[in-house]
Motif scaffolding. Structure first.
Motif, PDB file in Angstrom:
ATOM      1  N   TYR A 169       0.850  -1.193   0.000  1.00 21.57           N
ATOM      2  CA  TYR A 169       0.000   0.000   0.000  1.00 21.57           C
ATOM      3  C   TYR A 169       0.886   1.244   0.000  1.00 21.57           C
ATOM      4  O   TYR A 169       1.885   1.323   0.719  1.00 21.57           O
ATOM      5  N   CYS A 170       0.503   2.254  -0.809  1.00 22.78           N
ATOM      6  CA  CYS A 170       1.313   3.452  -0.938  1.00 22.78           C
ATOM      7  C   CYS A 170       0.437   4.619  -1.379  1.00 22.78           C
ATOM      8  O   CYS A 170      -0.742   4.447  -1.726  1.00 22.78           O
ATOM      9  N   LYS A 171       1.034   5.825  -1.369  1.00 23.26           N
ATOM     10  CA  LYS A 171       0.334   7.055  -1.745  1.00 23.26           C
ATOM     11  C   LYS A 171       1.076   7.708  -2.915  1.00 23.26           C
ATOM     12  O   LYS A 171       2.284   7.927  -2.831  1.00 23.26           O
ATOM     13  N   PHE A 172       0.342   8.013  -3.977  1.00 25.12           N
ATOM     14  CA  PHE A 172       0.913   8.653  -5.163  1.00 25.12           C
ATOM     15  C   PHE A 172       0.270  10.027  -5.356  1.00 25.12           C
ATOM     16  O   PHE A 172      -0.866  10.249  -4.942  1.00 25.12           O
ATOM     17  N   ARG A 173       1.006  10.913  -6.020  1.00 25.60           N
ATOM     18  CA  ARG A 173       0.488  12.249  -6.324  1.00 25.60           C
ATOM     19  C   ARG A 173       0.495  12.488  -7.826  1.00 25.60           C
ATOM     20  O   ARG A 173       1.406  12.045  -8.533  1.00 25.60           O
ATOM     21  N   THR A 174      -0.508  13.230  -8.290  1.00 23.60           N
ATOM     22  CA  THR A 174      -0.553  13.648  -9.689  1.00 23.60           C
ATOM     23  C   THR A 174       0.216  14.953  -9.847  1.00 23.60           C
ATOM     24  O   THR A 174       0.342  15.723  -8.888  1.00 23.60           O
ATOM     25  N   PRO A 175       0.756  15.225 -11.047  1.00 24.06           N
ATOM     26  CA  PRO A 175       1.521  16.464 -11.224  1.00 24.06           C
ATOM     27  C   PRO A 175       0.626  17.695 -11.186  1.00 24.06           C
ATOM     28  O   PRO A 175      -0.437  17.729 -11.794  1.00 24.06           O
ATOM     29  N   ASN A 176       1.064  18.671 -10.437  1.00 18.62           N
ATOM     30  CA  ASN A 176       0.366  19.953 -10.370  1.00 18.62           C
ATOM     31  C   ASN A 176       1.414  21.012 -10.079  1.00 18.62           C
ATOM     32  O   ASN A 176       2.014  21.019  -9.004  1.00 18.62           O
ATOM     33  N   PHE A 177       1.654  21.883 -11.013  1.00 14.19           N
ATOM     34  CA  PHE A 177       2.757  22.822 -10.894  1.00 14.19           C
ATOM     35  C   PHE A 177       2.423  24.007  -9.991  1.00 14.19           C
ATOM     36  O   PHE A 177       3.299  24.762  -9.610  1.00 14.19           O
ATOM     37  N   HIS A 178       1.159  24.184  -9.651  1.00 16.37           N
ATOM     38  CA  HIS A 178       0.775  25.308  -8.810  1.00 16.37           C
ATOM     39  C   HIS A 178       0.497  24.868  -7.376  1.00 16.37           C
ATOM     40  O   HIS A 178       0.644  25.651  -6.451  1.00 16.37           O
ATOM     41  N   GLU A 179       0.089  23.592  -7.192  1.00 20.78           N
ATOM     42  CA  GLU A 179      -0.199  23.089  -5.857  1.00 20.78           C
ATOM     43  C   GLU A 179       0.534  21.767  -5.671  1.00 20.78           C
ATOM     44  O   GLU A 179       1.361  21.374  -6.484  1.00 20.78           O
ATOM     45  N   ASN A 180       0.225  21.079  -4.581  1.00 20.30           N
ATOM     46  CA  ASN A 180       0.894  19.815  -4.296  1.00 20.30           C
ATOM     47  C   ASN A 180       0.374  18.666  -5.141  1.00 20.30           C
ATOM     48  O   ASN A 180       0.970  17.597  -5.174  1.00 20.30           O
ATOM     49  N   GLY A 181      -0.740  18.854  -5.832  1.00 17.14           N
ATOM     50  CA  GLY A 181      -1.303  17.778  -6.619  1.00 17.14           C
ATOM     51  C   GLY A 181      -2.270  16.933  -5.816  1.00 17.14           C
ATOM     52  O   GLY A 181      -2.289  16.957  -4.591  1.00 17.14           O
ATOM     53  N   GLU A 182      -3.081  16.161  -6.518  1.00 13.88           N
ATOM     54  CA  GLU A 182      -4.060  15.311  -5.850  1.00 13.88           C
ATOM     55  C   GLU A 182      -3.415  14.008  -5.413  1.00 13.88           C
ATOM     56  O   GLU A 182      -2.610  13.420  -6.134  1.00 13.88           O
ATOM     57  N   GLN A 183      -3.781  13.540  -4.225  1.00 11.04           N
ATOM     58  CA  GLN A 183      -3.192  12.324  -3.675  1.00 11.04           C
ATOM     59  C   GLN A 183      -4.121  11.135  -3.870  1.00 11.04           C
ATOM     60  O   GLN A 183      -5.328  11.229  -3.659  1.00 11.04           O
ATOM     61  N   TYR A 184      -3.531   9.994  -4.275  1.00 12.28           N
ATOM     62  CA  TYR A 184      -4.274   8.752  -4.473  1.00 12.28           C
ATOM     63  C   TYR A 184      -3.681   7.670  -3.571  1.00 12.28           C
ATOM     64  O   TYR A 184      -2.464   7.601  -3.362  1.00 12.28           O
ATOM     65  N   LEU A 185      -4.551   6.802  -3.064  1.00 11.57           N
ATOM     66  CA  LEU A 185      -4.127   5.627  -2.308  1.00 11.57           C
ATOM     67  C   LEU A 185      -4.143   4.427  -3.232  1.00 11.57           C
ATOM     68  O   LEU A 185      -5.161   4.141  -3.857  1.00 11.57           O
ATOM     69  N   LEU A 186      -3.004   3.730  -3.330  1.00 10.22           N
ATOM     70  CA  LEU A 186      -2.880   2.607  -4.251  1.00 10.22           C
ATOM     71  C   LEU A 186      -2.521   1.330  -3.506  1.00 10.22           C
ATOM     72  O   LEU A 186      -1.780   1.353  -2.510  1.00 10.22           O
ATOM     73  N   ALA A 187      -3.061   0.223  -4.012  1.00 14.13           N
ATOM     74  CA  ALA A 187      -2.730  -1.113  -3.521  1.00 14.13           C
ATOM     75  C   ALA A 187      -2.086  -1.892  -4.656  1.00 14.13           C
ATOM     76  O   ALA A 187      -2.663  -2.008  -5.742  1.00 14.13           O
ATOM     77  N   PHE A 188      -0.880  -2.412  -4.402  1.00  8.19           N
ATOM     78  CA  PHE A 188      -0.163  -3.177  -5.421  1.00  8.19           C
ATOM     79  C   PHE A 188      -0.171  -4.647  -5.031  1.00  8.19           C
ATOM     80  O   PHE A 188       0.408  -5.038  -4.009  1.00  8.19           O
ATOM     81  N   ASP A 189      -0.848  -5.474  -5.804  1.00 11.74           N
ATOM     82  CA  ASP A 189      -0.888  -6.919  -5.580  1.00 11.74           C
ATOM     83  C   ASP A 189       0.441  -7.518  -6.022  1.00 11.74           C
ATOM     84  O   ASP A 189       0.784  -7.493  -7.209  1.00 11.74           O
ATOM     85  N   VAL A 190       1.203  -8.050  -5.078  1.00 12.25           N
ATOM     86  CA  VAL A 190       2.554  -8.541  -5.380  1.00 12.25           C
ATOM     87  C   VAL A 190       2.497  -9.742  -6.314  1.00 12.25           C
ATOM     88  O   VAL A 190       3.369  -9.918  -7.171  1.00 12.25           O
ATOM     89  N   HIS A 191       1.485 -10.587  -6.189  1.00 18.72           N
ATOM     90  CA  HIS A 191       1.385 -11.761  -7.057  1.00 18.72           C
ATOM     91  C   HIS A 191       0.927 -11.382  -8.463  1.00 18.72           C
ATOM     92  O   HIS A 191       1.530 -11.797  -9.458  1.00 18.72           O
ATOM     93  N   GLN A 192      -0.138 -10.601  -8.571  1.00 22.12           N
ATOM     94  CA  GLN A 192      -0.675 -10.201  -9.874  1.00 22.12           C
ATOM     95  C   GLN A 192       0.142  -9.082 -10.522  1.00 22.12           C
ATOM     96  O   GLN A 192      -0.006  -8.835 -11.721  1.00 22.12           O
ATOM     97  N   GLU A 193       0.951  -8.362  -9.714  1.00 20.82           N
ATOM     98  CA  GLU A 193       1.771  -7.244 -10.187  1.00 20.82           C
ATOM     99  C   GLU A 193       0.892  -6.175 -10.840  1.00 20.82           C
ATOM    100  O   GLU A 193       1.128  -5.734 -11.959  1.00 20.82           O
ATOM    101  N   HIS A 194      -0.115  -5.766 -10.074  1.00 21.27           N
ATOM    102  CA  HIS A 194      -1.080  -4.808 -10.611  1.00 21.27           C
ATOM    103  C   HIS A 194      -1.499  -3.829  -9.526  1.00 21.27           C
ATOM    104  O   HIS A 194      -1.708  -4.202  -8.360  1.00 21.27           O
TER     105      HIS A 194
END
Length: 426
Positions: free
Chosen positions: A249-274
């Motif tokens: 589980y991790c947190k990613f941000r989208t690019p935004n040159f004026h602000e910090n960008g929008e944050q997303y919570l992601l789950a990476f399945d180690v077996h499925q690699e998705h």
């Protein structure tokens, strides 16, 4: 006549002084010399007794000891030292549990790992690893006692208990930038470790790669680039990863040159690699902003990703726990634990570290009333909270939960070659 006169002229007090010198020398013999002689006799006896202990009894006792104690017992005798290094002993060794505090470099000038055992009383958090370590400046969160030390594209597998290092293959594409992020995971289906690498390019986009540690031959390891379709265009990884039950589980941000960008919570399945985007638990809209700020601390509850917060009403004080049941559909289950009023001041923020082998829940709190973070164990059967008396060094004072990655550590003395070569049918 001369000889006789010389004898007669010797004063009697000179003879007294000679006697006093002899007496003084005898009295100035320190008593600890005799004690040392006794200690030598005791040491000889103890060494003989160690040799007389039957090998089966020594094997059974030593397999129950923590690694720190085993390092001392290696010096007792050559037979014990060779026994501890045998593969049969490593397989039979019973891991000892403890708490590992990982200071995140993004929030603290201090970098490193602190460890305290859960098996004794009045334990102290000791500095296990101080960064930089052998030239490596950063470290991933610990998974099953293992982590990865890295600096840029140079990375090594690391055993937290034995401090053993294994250099891993490097991987860099043309146009890859210096911003690199790693996360170690364990495939619970195929029973092997995988290392996820996310690096930024000059074009401000992310590249995803996987290194599978599936054989004992490091020459066969190769990085593979994996495509992730349907995801937004991420530019950075916002925080450290958190691994639970086959998922990173991790947190990613989208690019935004004026602000910090929008944050997303992601789950990476180690077996499925998705990757899958998931959301926090749904709450009423009028408390959502407070809820979101309180739920930035990932933890574990019964083998699932969990978040927690303290809710106080006029009638009760409750520790609310949400466990992620399905990351594909963002389904969470809610669990309430009655919190005594006297503990409310220590749980301004709370992180569920995970369940111990006994089923008890290990919690870490954060409070303005104490410089150090208190650790509590909750017994679900007796519904009782017990504080762990663990001493904190001065370097851990005033360190918030946001600047740490806290996990339970089970010590492993198995060599890295054996750990990464595990197979399901072996």
């Amino acid at each position: 006549m001369n000889k006789i006169t010389i004898k007669k002229k010797i004063p009697s007090d000179i003879l007294k002084e000679k006697k006093m010198v002899k007496i003084t020398i005898k009295r100035e013999i320190p008593s600890d010399i005799s004690k040392r002689k006794k200690m030598k006799k005791i040491t000889r006896c103890s060494s003989v007794n160690a040799k007389e202990i039957h090998a089966d009894i020594a094997f059974e006792v030593l397999t129950r000891l923590p690694i720190k104690a085993l390092d001392r017992f290696k010096c007792v005798s050559t037979s014990w030292s060779s026994m501890i290094r045998q593969h049969e002993f490593m397989k039979a060794h019973r891991p000892c549990g403890g708490i590992l505090i990982h200071l995140l470099p993004d929030y603290s000038r201090l970098k490193g790992l602190y460890y305290a055992s859960l098996n004794g009383k009045n334990e102290v958090f000791a500095h296990r690893v101080r960064l930089p370590y052998f030239g490596y400046k950063d470290i991933t969160p610990v998974i099953n006692g293992l982590a990865c030390l890295y600096t840029g594209h140079q990375v090594s597998l690391f055993n937290i208990s034995t401090l053993e290092l294994m250099e891993l293959p490097t991987s860099s594409l043309r146009g890859e930038g210096l911003s690199v992020w790693y996360a170690l995971g364990f495939d619970t289906v195929d029973n092997l470790y995988k290392l996820l690498k996310v690096s930024s390019t000059v074009a401000n986009r992310l590249v995803y790669k996987i290194l599978t540690l599936e054989t004992s031959s490091r020459s066969a390891w190769r990085w593979r680039e994996i495509a992730q379709e349907g995801l937004p265009w991420f530019s950075t990884v916002a925080d450290q990863s958190y691994f639970v039950n086959g998922t990173i589980y991790c947190k990613f941000r989208t690019p935004n040159f004026h602000e910090n960008g929008e944050q997303y919570l992601l789950a990476f399945d180690v077996h499925q690699e998705h990757f899958t985007i998931f959301n926090l638990p749904r709450v009423p809209s009028h408390i959502f902003s407070i809820f979101k700020r309180s739920f930035i601390l990932f933890g574990q509850f019964e083998g699932r990703l969990a978040v927690a917060r303290v809710k106080k009403t006029q009638f009760e004080t409750v520790l609310e726990l949400w466990a992620l049941e399905d990351d594909q559909n963002s389904i969470w289950s809610k669990h309430n634990i009655d919190l005594p009023d006297e503990l409310l001041r220590y749980f301004h923020k709370v992180k569920p570290i995970g369940n111990l082998s006994s089923g008890e829940l290990l919690l870490c709190g954060s409070s303005d009333y104490r410089q150090t973070n208190p650790f509590y164990v909750y017994d679900p059967v007796n519904k009782k909270f017990t504080e762990l008396m663990i001493e904190h060094p001065n370097s851990l004072d005033s360190i918030g939960l946001c600047s740490t990655h806290i996990t339970c550590l089970m010590e492993k003395i198995t060599p890295l070659n054996d750990l990464v070569g595990l197979r399901k049918n072996v």
